[in-house]
Design a protein around this motif. Structure first.
Motif, PDB file in Angstrom:
ATOM      1  N   TYR A 163      26.342   4.773   7.316  1.00 27.75           N
ATOM      2  CA  TYR A 163      25.808   4.125   6.122  1.00 27.75           C
ATOM      3  C   TYR A 163      26.751   4.310   4.942  1.00 27.75           C
ATOM      4  N   ASP A 164      26.750   3.333   4.055  1.00 27.39           N
ATOM      5  CA  ASP A 164      27.519   3.454   2.817  1.00 27.39           C
ATOM      6  C   ASP A 164      26.795   4.350   1.817  1.00 27.39           C
ATOM      7  N   TYR A 165      25.454   4.293   1.845  1.00 28.20           N
ATOM      8  CA  TYR A 165      24.657   5.052   0.890  1.00 28.20           C
ATOM      9  C   TYR A 165      23.443   5.680   1.578  1.00 28.20           C
ATOM     10  N   VAL A 166      23.180   6.922   1.221  1.00 28.02           N
ATOM     11  CA  VAL A 166      21.981   7.622   1.678  1.00 28.02           C
ATOM     12  C   VAL A 166      21.148   7.962   0.455  1.00 28.02           C
ATOM     13  N   VAL A 167      19.882   7.555   0.469  1.00 29.77           N
ATOM     14  CA  VAL A 167      18.945   7.876  -0.615  1.00 29.77           C
ATOM     15  C   VAL A 167      18.018   8.977  -0.125  1.00 29.77           C
ATOM     16  N   ASP A 168      18.030  10.104  -0.808  1.00 30.36           N
ATOM     17  CA  ASP A 168      17.179  11.241  -0.463  1.00 30.36           C
ATOM     18  C   ASP A 168      15.990  11.282  -1.410  1.00 30.36           C
ATOM     19  N   ALA A 169      14.816  10.928  -0.894  1.00 32.99           N
ATOM     20  CA  ALA A 169      13.577  11.040  -1.670  1.00 32.99           C
ATOM     21  C   ALA A 169      12.563  11.850  -0.859  1.00 32.99           C
ATOM     22  N   ILE A 170      13.067  12.892  -0.185  1.00 33.21           N
ATOM     23  CA  ILE A 170      12.250  13.759   0.668  1.00 33.21           C
ATOM     24  C   ILE A 170      11.606  14.855  -0.178  1.00 33.21           C
ATOM     25  N   ASP A 171      10.378  15.223   0.169  1.00 33.21           N
ATOM     26  CA  ASP A 171       9.670  16.290  -0.546  1.00 33.21           C
ATOM     27  C   ASP A 171       9.957  17.677   0.029  1.00 33.21           C
ATOM     28  N   SER A 172       9.982  17.792   1.353  1.00 34.53           N
ATOM     29  CA  SER A 172      10.144  19.089   2.010  1.00 34.53           C
ATOM     30  C   SER A 172      11.495  19.716   1.659  1.00 34.53           C
ATOM     31  N   VAL A 173      11.482  20.958   1.186  1.00 35.25           N
ATOM     32  CA  VAL A 173      12.728  21.633   0.809  1.00 35.25           C
ATOM     33  C   VAL A 173      13.643  21.797   2.020  1.00 35.25           C
ATOM     34  N   ALA A 174      13.083  22.215   3.154  1.00 37.54           N
ATOM     35  CA  ALA A 174      13.896  22.434   4.349  1.00 37.54           C
ATOM     36  C   ALA A 174      14.546  21.133   4.823  1.00 37.54           C
ATOM     37  N   ASP A 175      13.757  20.068   4.911  1.00 40.38           N
ATOM     38  CA  ASP A 175      14.286  18.784   5.377  1.00 40.38           C
ATOM     39  C   ASP A 175      15.287  18.215   4.379  1.00 40.38           C
ATOM     40  N   LYS A 176      14.987  18.379   3.113  1.00 42.32           N
ATOM     41  CA  LYS A 176      15.862  17.863   2.057  1.00 42.32           C
ATOM     42  C   LYS A 176      17.211  18.573   2.090  1.00 42.32           C
ATOM     43  N   ALA A 177      17.171  19.884   2.223  1.00 47.19           N
ATOM     44  CA  ALA A 177      18.415  20.660   2.272  1.00 47.19           C
ATOM     45  C   ALA A 177      19.268  20.228   3.453  1.00 47.19           C
ATOM     46  N   LEU A 178      18.638  20.022   4.597  1.00 43.74           N
ATOM     47  CA  LEU A 178      19.372  19.602   5.791  1.00 43.74           C
ATOM     48  C   LEU A 178      20.004  18.231   5.588  1.00 43.74           C
ATOM     49  N   LEU A 179      19.253  17.299   5.011  1.00 44.38           N
ATOM     50  CA  LEU A 179      19.791  15.965   4.757  1.00 44.38           C
ATOM     51  C   LEU A 179      20.989  16.041   3.808  1.00 44.38           C
ATOM     52  N   ILE A 180      20.868  16.845   2.775  1.00 44.12           N
ATOM     53  CA  ILE A 180      21.966  16.989   1.813  1.00 44.12           C
ATOM     54  C   ILE A 180      23.217  17.535   2.503  1.00 44.12           C
ATOM     55  N   LEU A 181      23.053  18.567   3.299  1.00 47.22           N
ATOM     56  CA  LEU A 181      24.194  19.159   4.002  1.00 47.22           C
ATOM     57  C   LEU A 181      24.863  18.137   4.919  1.00 47.22           C
ATOM     58  N   ASN A 182      24.061  17.412   5.678  1.00 45.72           N
ATOM     59  CA  ASN A 182      24.623  16.474   6.654  1.00 45.72           C
ATOM     60  C   ASN A 182      25.209  15.227   5.993  1.00 45.72           C
ATOM     61  N   ALA A 183      24.544  14.716   4.962  1.00 47.46           N
ATOM     62  CA  ALA A 183      25.053  13.509   4.300  1.00 47.46           C
ATOM     63  C   ALA A 183      26.359  13.795   3.565  1.00 47.46           C
ATOM     64  N   THR A 184      26.476  14.962   2.958  1.00 45.62           N
ATOM     65  CA  THR A 184      27.705  15.276   2.209  1.00 45.62           C
ATOM     66  C   THR A 184      28.857  15.657   3.128  1.00 45.62           C
ATOM     67  N   SER A 185      28.584  15.753   4.415  1.00 42.02           N
ATOM     68  CA  SER A 185      29.677  15.984   5.368  1.00 42.02           C
ATOM     69  C   SER A 185      30.341  14.678   5.794  1.00 42.02           C
ATOM     70  N   CYS A 186      29.742  13.546   5.417  1.00 41.70           N
ATOM     71  CA  CYS A 186      30.305  12.229   5.743  1.00 41.70           C
ATOM     72  C   CYS A 186      31.272  11.811   4.633  1.00 41.70           C
ATOM     73  N   ARG A 187      32.499  11.577   4.982  1.00 38.52           N
ATOM     74  CA  ARG A 187      33.539  11.336   3.984  1.00 38.52           C
ATOM     75  C   ARG A 187      33.298  10.074   3.171  1.00 38.52           C
ATOM     76  N   ASP A 188      32.836   9.006   3.803  1.00 41.75           N
ATOM     77  CA  ASP A 188      32.736   7.711   3.135  1.00 41.75           C
ATOM     78  C   ASP A 188      31.304   7.313   2.782  1.00 41.75           C
ATOM     79  N   THR A 189      30.378   8.256   2.851  1.00 41.08           N
ATOM     80  CA  THR A 189      28.970   7.978   2.552  1.00 41.08           C
ATOM     81  C   THR A 189      28.593   8.634   1.231  1.00 41.08           C
TER      82      THR A 189
END
Length: 229
Positions: free
Chosen positions: A111-137
């Motif tokens: 994806y070009d863009y990931v929108v994080d509107a998750i409430d759960s802290v654990a799930d949100k943290a995981l999404l942030i870690l994984n999305a920021t590992s993508c160079r062009d996303t």
């Protein structure tokens, strides 16, 4: 149909907007408005992800929540609404949750863009870690929008510079405890307004604030396209 949007774009920029792939995680009072703003502006390839169903308590702030859609999948109800706006769009609904158990099912780097509107802290943290590992996303993330009443206090900052938000603080503490940090900087939408006191166990949210959070997330993506990163 999108004539008023096109005024703001060069031909190349509008083509980039229409070809951009976006995935939105969390379709509540923030994510639902972000998704609609993106589609109305010109995004035509968008994936909607939420595991929950519409409840009557959602009607005060969530775009797809009406007396008619109660009990339906939030993702599917929103997909139908967005298809009514642009029948030519490619809008996919995923009735699921982003978590440690399901993260492998989502290729965030596609994806070009990931929108994080998750409430759960654990799930949100995981999404942030994984999305920021993508160079062009590009990741845009919503911090806490509940228990606030003033939309004028909604701001944008690089995540580590967010102030006055308990959710951002909890995320930073989680990253520090685990020793795992986001792979790069990303922008967060937040409010520096002190949370309004609620009866114990209650967590109210108002559309006037959550919708502004969602629209601001969408604006970060639209303006990124206009600038031509």
């Amino acid at each position: 149909m999108l004539t008023r949007s096109k005024f703001f774009f060069t031909e190349d920029a509008f083509a980039r907007l229409r070809s951009s792939k976006v995935i939105v995680f969390g379709l509540g009072g923030v994510g639902s408005w972000a998704a609609e703003c993106l589609v109305r502006t010109g995004i035509t390839d968008i994936t909607l992800v939420d595991f929950d169903t519409v409840a009557r308590s959602n009607i005060n702030r969530q775009l797809q929540a009406t007396s008619v859609t109660v009990g339906e999948s939030k993702a599917e109800a929103l997909r139908r609404r967005l298809m009514d706006i642009n029948p030519d769009a490619d809008i996919k609904a995923v009735n699921g949750r982003y978590s440690e158990a399901t993260a492998g099912e989502f290729d965030l780097c596609a994806y070009d863009y990931v929108v994080d509107a998750i409430d759960s802290v654990a799930d949100k943290a995981l999404l942030i870690l994984n999305a920021t590992s993508c160079r062009d996303t590009m990741l845009v993330s919503s911090m806490g929008a509940a228990m606030r009443v003033d939309p004028g206090r909604v701001k944008v900052a690089e995540f580590w510079k967010v102030e006055g938000c308990p959710l951002a603080r909890a995320l930073r503490q989680r990253f520090k405890r685990s020793g795992h940090y986001p792979g790069r900087k990303f922008k967060a939408v937040y409010s520096d307004e002190a949370s309004v006191a609620m009866p114990e166990g209650m967590k109210g949210s108002l559309c006037q604030v959550t919708a502004v959070f969602g629209m601001t997330l969408a604006s970060l993506i639209v303006n990124d396209v206009i600038r031509g990163r």
